[in-house]
Design a protein around this motif. Structure first.
Motif, PDB file in Angstrom:
ATOM      1  N   ARG A  22       0.811  -1.205   0.000  1.00 52.20           N
ATOM      2  CA  ARG A  22       0.000   0.000   0.000  1.00 52.20           C
ATOM      3  C   ARG A  22       0.856   1.272   0.000  1.00 52.20           C
ATOM      4  O   ARG A  22       1.927   1.324   0.621  1.00 52.20           O
ATOM      5  N   ASN A  24      -0.065   5.614   0.096  1.00 49.18           N
ATOM      6  CA  ASN A  24      -0.954   6.760   0.040  1.00 49.18           C
ATOM      7  C   ASN A  24      -0.114   8.023  -0.026  1.00 49.18           C
ATOM      8  O   ASN A  24       0.936   8.110   0.599  1.00 49.18           O
ATOM      9  N   LYS A  68      -5.453   5.501  -7.767  1.00 52.95           N
ATOM     10  CA  LYS A  68      -6.844   5.809  -7.422  1.00 52.95           C
ATOM     11  C   LYS A  68      -6.862   7.202  -6.824  1.00 52.95           C
ATOM     12  O   LYS A  68      -6.516   7.395  -5.647  1.00 52.95           O
ATOM     13  N   SER A  70      -9.368   9.062  -5.957  1.00 50.04           N
ATOM     14  CA  SER A  70     -10.341   9.258  -4.871  1.00 50.04           C
ATOM     15  C   SER A  70      -9.792   8.793  -3.526  1.00 50.04           C
ATOM     16  O   SER A  70     -10.208   9.271  -2.475  1.00 50.04           O
ATOM     17  N   GLN A  71      -8.861   7.858  -3.561  1.00 50.45           N
ATOM     18  CA  GLN A  71      -8.272   7.329  -2.335  1.00 50.45           C
ATOM     19  C   GLN A  71      -6.844   7.835  -2.118  1.00 50.45           C
ATOM     20  O   GLN A  71      -6.205   7.445  -1.142  1.00 50.45           O
ATOM     21  N   SER A  72      -6.362   8.663  -3.025  1.00 50.78           N
ATOM     22  CA  SER A  72      -4.968   9.133  -2.962  1.00 50.78           C
ATOM     23  C   SER A  72      -4.028   7.948  -2.761  1.00 50.78           C
ATOM     24  O   SER A  72      -3.144   7.976  -1.900  1.00 50.78           O
ATOM     25  N   SER A  73      -4.250   6.916  -3.556  1.00 52.51           N
ATOM     26  CA  SER A  73      -3.439   5.710  -3.378  1.00 52.51           C
ATOM     27  C   SER A  73      -2.777   5.287  -4.681  1.00 52.51           C
ATOM     28  O   SER A  73      -3.236   5.620  -5.783  1.00 52.51           O
TER      29      SER A  73
END
Lengths: 115, 111
Positions: A22, A24, A68, A70-73
């Motif tokens: 992951r 972010n 993504k 919207s998820q800042s990922s």
């Protein structure tokens, strides 16, 4: 100021299993995003990058990552890991102005592969 | 495939001594960078260099650090008076515009 968070310090995965690391980021505009890998005693090797366009990007060694907004990922994935994938993985962000700006790195995720 | 190279791979020095770390960027690249990684910590940006001058620098890059491109191929980082806390891996990187390619690093140990 931009920042990168890699919430997992260590991840252990069995050889042949799937992997997701992951990442972010915090940045006002659309950043340029990178994943680098560092094997023990080695330098940083670029796995893949995202600048714009298709949000699923393919890299070397069978890795892919999905942006993504919207998820800042910008999570890194691999469908089936190999023992040679054991390494430190760093997510990084660059000001989309590019050029002289330095990369901002996350703290890294240490990937351990179990036989 | 062209690579960024760095010398030496390891350097041990005494506190207060000057060290020069050397890098040969990829030949057609325009921007050059130095980063450091203290053991167990993340990689941190030090400085970028373009058109024979510093473009950006972080708060880490204080007066004890300097960079130079003494000829058409080398890019150097000088630490004037090393401190214990300068012990780290130092990476050089270069790019044409956005994607930075890193060298293998120089591990500096200050005693």
């Amino acid at each position: 100021a931009q920042s990168v968070t890699q919430p997992d310090i260590h991840i252990t995965v069995s050889e042949g299993a799937s992997l997701e690391l992951r990442c972010n980021y915090s940045y006002g505009a659309t950043p340029y995003l990178f994943w680098y890998v560092q094997s023990p005693g080695q330098g940083l090797q670029l796995l893949l990058k995202y600048f714009s366009g298709d949000t699923l990007v393919q890299g070397i060694k069978g890795f892919e990552a999905e942006f993504k907004r919207s998820q800042s990922s910008f999570n890194l994935r691999k469908p089936s890991v190999h023992w040679s994938d054991a390494a430190e993985y760093f997510c990084a962000v660059l000001n989309s102005g590019g050029g002289a700006d330095g990369l901002t790195f996350g703290k890294g995720t240490h990937l351990i592969i179990q036989p | 495939e062209p690579e960024v190279t760095q010398t030496p791979s390891h350097q041990v020095t005494q506190m207060g001594q000057e060290v020069i770390l050397r890098c040969v960027p990829i030949s057609n690249h325009l921007y050059f960078y130095w980063y450091r990684q203290i053991l167990g910590q993340k990689v941190e940006f030090l400085v970028s260099f373009y058109n024979n001058e510093i473009s950006e620098k972080s708060e880490i890059f204080d007066d004890q650090f300097s960079v130079e491109r003494p000829d058409g191929s080398n890019f150097t980082l000088k630490i004037r008076s090393t401190k214990l806390e300068d012990s780290a891996m130092y990476f050089c990187a270069s790019t044409v515009i956005e994607t930075q390619y890193f060298g293998p690093g120089t591990r500096l140990l200050v005693l």
